[in-house]
Design an enzyme around this catalytic site. Structure first.
Site, PDB file in Angstrom:
ATOM      1  N   SER A  54      26.993  23.793  46.735  1.00  0.00           N
ATOM      2  CA  SER A  54      28.264  24.339  46.278  1.00  0.00           C
ATOM      3  C   SER A  54      29.406  23.565  46.936  1.00  0.00           C
ATOM      4  CB  SER A  54      28.331  25.838  46.580  1.00  0.00           C
ATOM      5  OG  SER A  54      29.417  26.440  45.902  1.00  0.00           O
TER       6      SER A  54
ATOM      7  N   ASP B 271      24.706  27.776  35.290  1.00  0.00           N
ATOM      8  CA  ASP B 271      25.679  28.025  36.364  1.00  0.00           C
ATOM      9  C   ASP B 271      27.053  28.370  35.780  1.00  0.00           C
ATOM     10  OD1 ASP B 271      27.306  28.004  38.600  1.00  0.00           O
ATOM     11  OD2 ASP B 271      26.361  26.249  39.495  1.00  0.00           O
TER      12      ASP B 271
ATOM     13  N   HIS C  32      24.222  29.819  39.787  1.00  0.00           N
ATOM     14  CA  HIS C  32      24.718  28.946  40.860  1.00  0.00           C
ATOM     15  C   HIS C  32      23.708  28.792  41.996  1.00  0.00           C
ATOM     16  CE1 HIS C  32      27.595  26.622  42.986  1.00  0.00           C
ATOM     17  NE2 HIS C  32      27.789  27.495  43.954  1.00  0.00           N
TER      18      HIS C  32
END
Length: 716
Positions: free
Chosen positions: A586, A661, A693
């Site tokens: 991320s 995602d 995600h």
């Protein structure tokens, strides 16, 4: 006889030696870390309401049972399944086939989930009240009130029910007009969309109109042919959604909308009710996120009453917690703010005048736990002892003095009894997997209920060392280092560095496993790697300046801090600096790619999961807080558009993305791959269909095997 005893001892020593050489499997490291290899705990431990006694669930033989104990009371059986069923039968309810979840700490009644319904059972009279009918148990956004009303969503619209009576509150709900749900993409501490008043008779709720937000395609690959599923995804600088707040009176069955005014693109956060239910308070934040107003609205007419106070910051303001009214003085409230550089508590009067700052220091208030029965003491968790520890404090609101109730450089989790006289303290440290104890808040005497054994005692693994090194800015940066099992200082070892480096995250804690949720770092150390984790500037819980250092140029301070970590590693004689790998997910994925293209050749291989590649592809709320808009900060966005630097990449890079995602959309990594192809640069790419995600469930083992194999192949 002595020879026999000696032989047995030698066998035991040999067995123990073999057991301690056992290596973690990937299933152990990832799949079992939160189950069979997690530290022992006392399941569902909680206070029995109105007492200083605790209860928790366990199995006695083959039977589930709730145990009860106290500081001066020996632990004993409190409630068996058979005993519960006697009470349920007396209340005219069906028996439970298995021990249900029970909340004993919400009031005199026990709150029980039973056969899809939620009931309140009085343990003395054995009378039951149905809080949520079984037919509503599966509804979205379910929230009951103390007056017996239940709010829920059905076919995009808000309903409120009481018993058999159901009222449809809204009629125009669609996928684009969203009611009673979390808004602003879960930023600003928002996690739900309904807010019952203190009486439980009036409901404040969000309405989000996102028709003006661009559609974003998420492909469902499970159908033949695959189909497109659009979501609303407001990218930085683009049109955002518009939110209003409605108020529904369940007794008069009327709805008003609060007159929150213009501009329509603003953030309505931290909703709170006045103690008398006459007013609703909202922290209204401008889209630029640098100007907050705490506004008061009339709950009956929806009219704006006044602004209690304003907060401004040259970079950003981020309200995360609603106002908290004093228990014994409804004309005063507590507000959390980092206006002095650290998150602290401020006492206000009802007109918005600050009376005094309740807490102060170079540390953060992490969470307010509530008041004691008399409302004289306020309990809160803080980092006052260390940025990587958590302890509980009791603040005397009159004198302003705080007492530390939990001790040691550890991470404590605390529950406070109704009276405030006893605390359930559940903590761990790097050396201690878990301790559960009760603490008398007056005497600070403790009684240990559980001291968990090391779940990894049979494995060839050692704890990491936690230390700090200085950044170029002079900040202490925390790091956690695992050395290879069987470490030999005369040898050189390959290295893996893991990081995140963004806001609202802190990787390193003074807790079991150094704060990591799995044992993958240990797994790699068993296989001969040095594993380093760091929290760079931009990370959470180190004060406003530390986090805001990345404003308008995310990545810059993180790159500088990582170079400091690299310098530290290179200074260690046992580090093979020619074989180092970098890993992040991320924001950490963004940082990883950024470092690989900004400092090529330092790391031989890297893995970036769910990475932001272009901040103009990321959502309005998060991105504009730290970067402003692309129109306002074109140079900052250009500098952090990593695809334009793909030609500088050296070494091996694996990008990983969940194909569904909705947070960091796949366009980010696809854009980087396209630019790599255009430039003739080789990169590796892995997708996880069906995952958003994060890659969770059994596939997470596959993910970490993929990451492990990549480093093992490339760091030789």
């Amino acid at each position: 006889m002595k020879r026999f005893i000696l032989s047995v001892q030698l066998v035991l020593i040999a067995v123990c030696g073999i057991a301690q050489q056992k290596q973690l499997t990937m299933q152990d490291a990832i799949g079992n870390a939160r189950t069979t290899l997690a530290p022992q705990n006392l399941t569902q431990i909680q206070f029995l309401y109105g007492t200083e006694n605790y209860v928790y669930a366990k199995r006695a033989g083959n039977e589930p049972v709730w145990m009860k104990g106290g500081f001066k009371e020996e632990e004993k059986s409190f409630l068996s399944l058979a005993e519960l069923n006697v009470k349920l039968k007396a209340a005219g309810l069906d028996s439970a086939k298995a021990m249900p979840l029970i909340q004993f700490n919400q009031g005199a009644d026990w709150i029980i989930g039973l056969n899809g319904a939620k009931i309140a059972l009085n343990p003395v009279s054995n009378k039951a009240t149905i809080l949520v009918e079984a037919a509503l148990g599966g509804k979205t956004g379910l929230e009951e009130s103390r007056a017996g009303y239940v709010a829920y969503l059905d076919n995009f619209n808000l309903y409120v029910a009481k018993g058999a009576e159901q009222k449809q509150v809204t009629t125009d709900g669609t996928a684009d007009i969203v009611y009673a749900s979390s808004v602003h993409r879960d930023e600003f501490g928002i996690s739900k969309g309904t807010f019952w008043s203190n009486s439980g008779k009036v409901l404040a709720f969000y309405r989000m109109d996102q028709r003006m937000v661009s559609d974003y395609p998420i492909i469902d690959w499970t159908t033949r042919p695959a189909k497109n599923v659009n979501i609303k995804y407001p990218m930085a600088g683009d049109k955002s959604h518009e939110v209003t707040v409605g108020v529904y009176n369940a007794e008069t069955k009327t709805v008003v909308y609060l007159k929150t005014g213009e501009p329509a693109e603003q953030y309505l956060t931290n909703i709170a009710w006045s103690p008398d239910d006459k007013y609703v308070y909202i922290a209204v934040l401008n889209r630029g996120q640098n100007h907050l107003k705490l506004n008061q609205y009339d709950a009956v007419s929806g009219v704006f009453i006044k602004t209690l106070f304003e907060e401004k910051d040259e970079k950003y303001v981020e309200p995360l917690v609603p106002m908290l009214f004093l228990k014994n003085d409804p004309d005063k409230f507590i507000w959390q703010s980092n206006r002095d550089g650290w998150n602290h508590l401020y006492l206000y009067d009802g007109n918005g005048k600050v009376l005094k700052q309740l807490t102060k220091g170079s540390w953060e208030v992490m969470e307010v736990k509530g008041f004691d029965a008399k409302g004289q003491r306020l309990f809160y968790m803080s980092t006052a002892g260390s940025p990587i520890s958590r302890n509980l404090y009791a603040l005397n609101l009159k004198s302003g003095k705080a007492v530390q109730l939990t001790q040691g450089l550890a991470v404590h989790g605390a529950q406070v009894s109704t009276s405030g006289n006893t605390v359930i303290d559940n903590f761990s440290s790097p050396e201690q997997p878990r301790v559960v104890q009760i603490v008398e808040t007056g005497s600070l005497k403790t009684k240990v209920l559980l001291e968990a054994a090391n779940p990894l005692s049979a494995y060839a693994t050692e704890n990491s060392s936690i230390f700090t090194f200085k950044s170029k800015s002079g900040d202490d940066l925390y790091a956690s280092l695992y050395k290879p099992v069987g470490f030999d200082a005369s040898k050189k070892y390959p290295v893996i560095v893991y990081w995140y480096g963004g806001s609202h995250a802190q990787l390193i804690l003074n807790s079991w496993n150094a704060g990591a949720g799995d044992y993958w770092f240990r797994y790699m150390a068993e296989r001969g790697y040095v594993v380093l984790t760091i929290d760079t500037r931009g990370s959470d819980n180190r004060g406003k300046v530390f986090e805001q250092s990345m404003f308008r140029r995310v990545g810059d301070v993180q790159m500088e801090d990582m170079m400091g970590a690299v310098d530290y590693l290179k200074s260690q004689s046992y580090v093979d600096a020619a074989n180092m790998g970098l890993f992040g997910w991320s924001f950490g994925g963004f940082n990883t790619v950024d470092f690989m293209v900004s400092h090529p050749g330092v790391f031989k291989a890297a893995v970036a999961g769910g990475p932001v590649i272009n901040w103009a592809f990321y959502e309005v709320m998060y991105t504009e807080r730290y970067m402003d808009t692309p129109q306002e900060n074109p140079d900052g966005f250009a500098a952090t558009y990593l695809s334009n630097k793909v030609g500088q990449l050296k070494g091996k890079l694996l990008l990983i993305h969940g194909q569904q995602d909705p947070v960091v959309v796949q366009q980010n990594s696809v854009d980087f791959v396209k630019k790599a192809v255009d430039a003739g640069v080789q990169v590796d790419y892995m997708i996880y269909p069906g995952h958003e995600h994060n890659v969770i469930g059994k596939d997470r083992i596959h993910l970490y095997q993929k990451v492990t194999d990549y480093f093992m192949q490339n760091l030789k």
